[in-house]
Motif scaffolding. Sequence first.
Motif, PDB file in Angstrom:
ATOM      1  N   ARG A 158      81.602  31.470  48.276  1.00 37.98           N
ATOM      2  CA  ARG A 158      80.465  30.834  47.596  1.00 37.98           C
ATOM      3  C   ARG A 158      79.753  31.797  46.649  1.00 37.98           C
ATOM      4  O   ARG A 158      79.164  31.377  45.651  1.00 37.98           O
ATOM      5  N   GLN A 159      79.825  33.100  46.942  1.00 42.44           N
ATOM      6  CA  GLN A 159      79.192  34.067  46.058  1.00 42.44           C
ATOM      7  C   GLN A 159      79.822  34.031  44.666  1.00 42.44           C
ATOM      8  O   GLN A 159      79.145  34.278  43.664  1.00 42.44           O
ATOM      9  N   ALA A 160      81.118  33.712  44.616  1.00 38.91           N
ATOM     10  CA  ALA A 160      81.778  33.569  43.313  1.00 38.91           C
ATOM     11  C   ALA A 160      81.075  32.527  42.462  1.00 38.91           C
ATOM     12  O   ALA A 160      80.909  32.696  41.248  1.00 38.91           O
ATOM     13  N   HIS A 161      80.628  31.455  43.101  1.00 34.34           N
ATOM     14  CA  HIS A 161      79.989  30.368  42.357  1.00 34.34           C
ATOM     15  C   HIS A 161      78.515  30.640  42.095  1.00 34.34           C
ATOM     16  O   HIS A 161      77.966  30.163  41.097  1.00 34.34           O
ATOM     17  N   VAL A 162      77.872  31.407  42.968  1.00 35.19           N
ATOM     18  CA  VAL A 162      76.502  31.842  42.692  1.00 35.19           C
ATOM     19  C   VAL A 162      76.488  32.695  41.422  1.00 35.19           C
ATOM     20  O   VAL A 162      75.673  32.491  40.515  1.00 35.19           O
ATOM     21  N   GLU A 163      77.415  33.655  41.371  1.00 33.68           N
ATOM     22  CA  GLU A 163      77.401  34.634  40.288  1.00 33.68           C
ATOM     23  C   GLU A 163      78.050  34.148  38.999  1.00 33.68           C
ATOM     24  O   GLU A 163      77.667  34.600  37.914  1.00 33.68           O
ATOM     25  N   THR A 164      79.037  33.241  39.097  1.00 38.47           N
ATOM     26  CA  THR A 164      79.759  32.854  37.878  1.00 38.47           C
ATOM     27  C   THR A 164      79.545  31.386  37.504  1.00 38.47           C
ATOM     28  O   THR A 164      78.994  31.093  36.449  1.00 38.47           O
ATOM     29  N   THR A 165      79.946  30.451  38.355  1.00 35.53           N
ATOM     30  CA  THR A 165      79.916  29.039  37.976  1.00 35.53           C
ATOM     31  C   THR A 165      78.513  28.556  37.656  1.00 35.53           C
ATOM     32  O   THR A 165      78.276  27.920  36.619  1.00 35.53           O
ATOM     33  N   ALA A 166      77.564  28.842  38.535  1.00 31.08           N
ATOM     34  CA  ALA A 166      76.183  28.405  38.302  1.00 31.08           C
ATOM     35  C   ALA A 166      75.618  29.041  37.032  1.00 31.08           C
ATOM     36  O   ALA A 166      74.960  28.364  36.225  1.00 31.08           O
ATOM     37  N   ALA A 167      75.878  30.331  36.856  1.00 37.32           N
ATOM     38  CA  ALA A 167      75.370  31.030  35.671  1.00 37.32           C
ATOM     39  C   ALA A 167      75.967  30.445  34.390  1.00 37.32           C
ATOM     40  O   ALA A 167      75.265  30.287  33.374  1.00 37.32           O
ATOM     41  N   GLU A 168      77.250  30.089  34.435  1.00 37.79           N
ATOM     42  CA  GLU A 168      77.900  29.521  33.253  1.00 37.79           C
ATOM     43  C   GLU A 168      77.346  28.137  32.918  1.00 37.79           C
ATOM     44  O   GLU A 168      77.140  27.806  31.749  1.00 37.79           O
ATOM     45  N   ILE A 169      77.130  27.312  33.946  1.00 37.60           N
ATOM     46  CA  ILE A 169      76.559  25.979  33.721  1.00 37.60           C
ATOM     47  C   ILE A 169      75.179  26.093  33.088  1.00 37.60           C
ATOM     48  O   ILE A 169      74.854  25.400  32.107  1.00 37.60           O
ATOM     49  N   TRP A 170      74.357  26.977  33.642  1.00 33.68           N
ATOM     50  CA  TRP A 170      72.997  27.169  33.130  1.00 33.68           C
ATOM     51  C   TRP A 170      73.025  27.620  31.671  1.00 33.68           C
ATOM     52  O   TRP A 170      72.287  27.090  30.831  1.00 33.68           O
ATOM     53  N   ALA A 171      73.894  28.577  31.367  1.00 32.98           N
ATOM     54  CA  ALA A 171      73.970  29.109  30.002  1.00 32.98           C
ATOM     55  C   ALA A 171      74.509  28.065  29.025  1.00 32.98           C
ATOM     56  O   ALA A 171      74.007  27.929  27.902  1.00 32.98           O
ATOM     57  N   ALA A 172      75.517  27.311  29.445  1.00 32.57           N
ATOM     58  CA  ALA A 172      76.137  26.333  28.554  1.00 32.57           C
ATOM     59  C   ALA A 172      75.163  25.239  28.142  1.00 32.57           C
ATOM     60  O   ALA A 172      75.230  24.722  27.014  1.00 32.57           O
ATOM     61  N   LEU A 173      74.245  24.868  29.031  1.00 30.86           N
ATOM     62  CA  LEU A 173      73.287  23.796  28.744  1.00 30.86           C
ATOM     63  C   LEU A 173      71.895  24.327  28.426  1.00 30.86           C
ATOM     64  O   LEU A 173      70.937  23.559  28.369  1.00 30.86           O
ATOM     65  N   ASP A 174      71.803  25.628  28.216  1.00 29.20           N
ATOM     66  CA  ASP A 174      70.497  26.249  27.923  1.00 29.20           C
ATOM     67  C   ASP A 174      69.437  25.854  28.956  1.00 29.20           C
ATOM     68  O   ASP A 174      68.268  25.620  28.614  1.00 29.20           O
ATOM     69  N   GLY A 175      69.865  25.760  30.213  1.00 27.72           N
ATOM     70  CA  GLY A 175      68.932  25.434  31.287  1.00 27.72           C
ATOM     71  C   GLY A 175      68.606  23.958  31.430  1.00 27.72           C
ATOM     72  O   GLY A 175      67.846  23.580  32.326  1.00 27.72           O
ATOM     73  N   ARG A 176      69.191  23.115  30.578  1.00 27.83           N
ATOM     74  CA  ARG A 176      68.891  21.675  30.643  1.00 27.83           C
ATOM     75  C   ARG A 176      69.851  20.986  31.611  1.00 27.83           C
ATOM     76  O   ARG A 176      70.672  20.165  31.226  1.00 27.83           O
ATOM     77  N   VAL A 177      69.772  21.344  32.864  1.00 27.72           N
ATOM     78  CA  VAL A 177      70.594  20.716  33.898  1.00 27.72           C
ATOM     79  C   VAL A 177      69.679  20.155  34.976  1.00 27.72           C
ATOM     80  O   VAL A 177      68.835  20.856  35.528  1.00 27.72           O
TER      81      VAL A 177
END
Length: 336
Positions: A158-177
């Motif tokens: 799960r740490q993989a998704h804390v550090e990478t997947t979540a961060a990528e989603i946030w960045a891709a949508l400029d926080g509009r999630v």
Amino acid sequence: MTSVRSSAAASALHLIGNTRMVRLAGPSERTGCDIYGKCEFENPGGSVKDRAALFIVEDAERRGHLRPGGTVVEGTAGNTGIGIATVANAKGYRTIIVMPDNQSGEKMATLRALGAELVLVPPTKYADPEHFVHRSQRIAEERDNAVWAQQFDNVANRQAHVETTAAEIWAALDGRVDGFTCAAGTGGTIAGVGIGLKERRKDVVIALTDPHGAALYNYYAHGELKGEGSSVAEGIGQGRITGNLEGAPIDAQFRVSDEQAARAVFELNRQEGLCLGLSSGINVVGAELLARKLGPGHSVVTVLCDTGFRYLSTLWNPQWLREKGLPVPDWMDGQG
């Protein structure tokens, strides 16, 4: 408009993550929301599980549990094994994968092509000592310089998704999630993305989308681990609270049938050019349900776990669909 990636990766391991997101037109239009799928089939091993595989292997290296020339052993429905074999090959390790013998032939063939030693076992309940997870643990314990990946309870997953997947989603949508949903197998993706997104925005809604037969829907809805029905989806569905699911910030829960999921992937294929597996269909139906719960104008993200080309003998085979009592699209009818 197509984007161009301007930099070359230093190695195949650097190709893991940074997958793109795509707006799903049909689900978005039906709900009045923007629904996005994270294209995890872009990973070099072809699925979201590459992320967990990389973090698990590198965590074992840091802890001194895995030394040069070692072996990584895991029990898996397939995609994690493929991810581990991909990472292990790039790092010079051997791989032993224990897998239920009812998984798709494409996954088995892929593992063999990657050079993994494949041990097939009959599908059975987790309490059975011959369950693929327990068998893989015993194999790891019996070998020198071998590590058991333990994807279900190893929180490096799960740490993989804390550090990478979540961060990528946030960045891709400029926080509009506003919401995120997916199914749980190990629980690493939903727990890690949930934790990572809530660190950035506390009121983002994290929803579990469960297939029939899994026990987590009832657990989060009613506090009881109880499965109802069954599903042919591979790699998802859970009957216990794994180490990765402990403390997962789940705000809502949905349950999706195989028929709903199959119709979703057939639509995505014919109308949007995305050929996906059944777990992705379950996730997309869940994303629509979450979007309707939130109301028009919101942004919802889910995971497109892997490609449908990994299921040509099952989900994309008309004869198999008929045998499972699933709908056969008109454009596939007569092919098998």
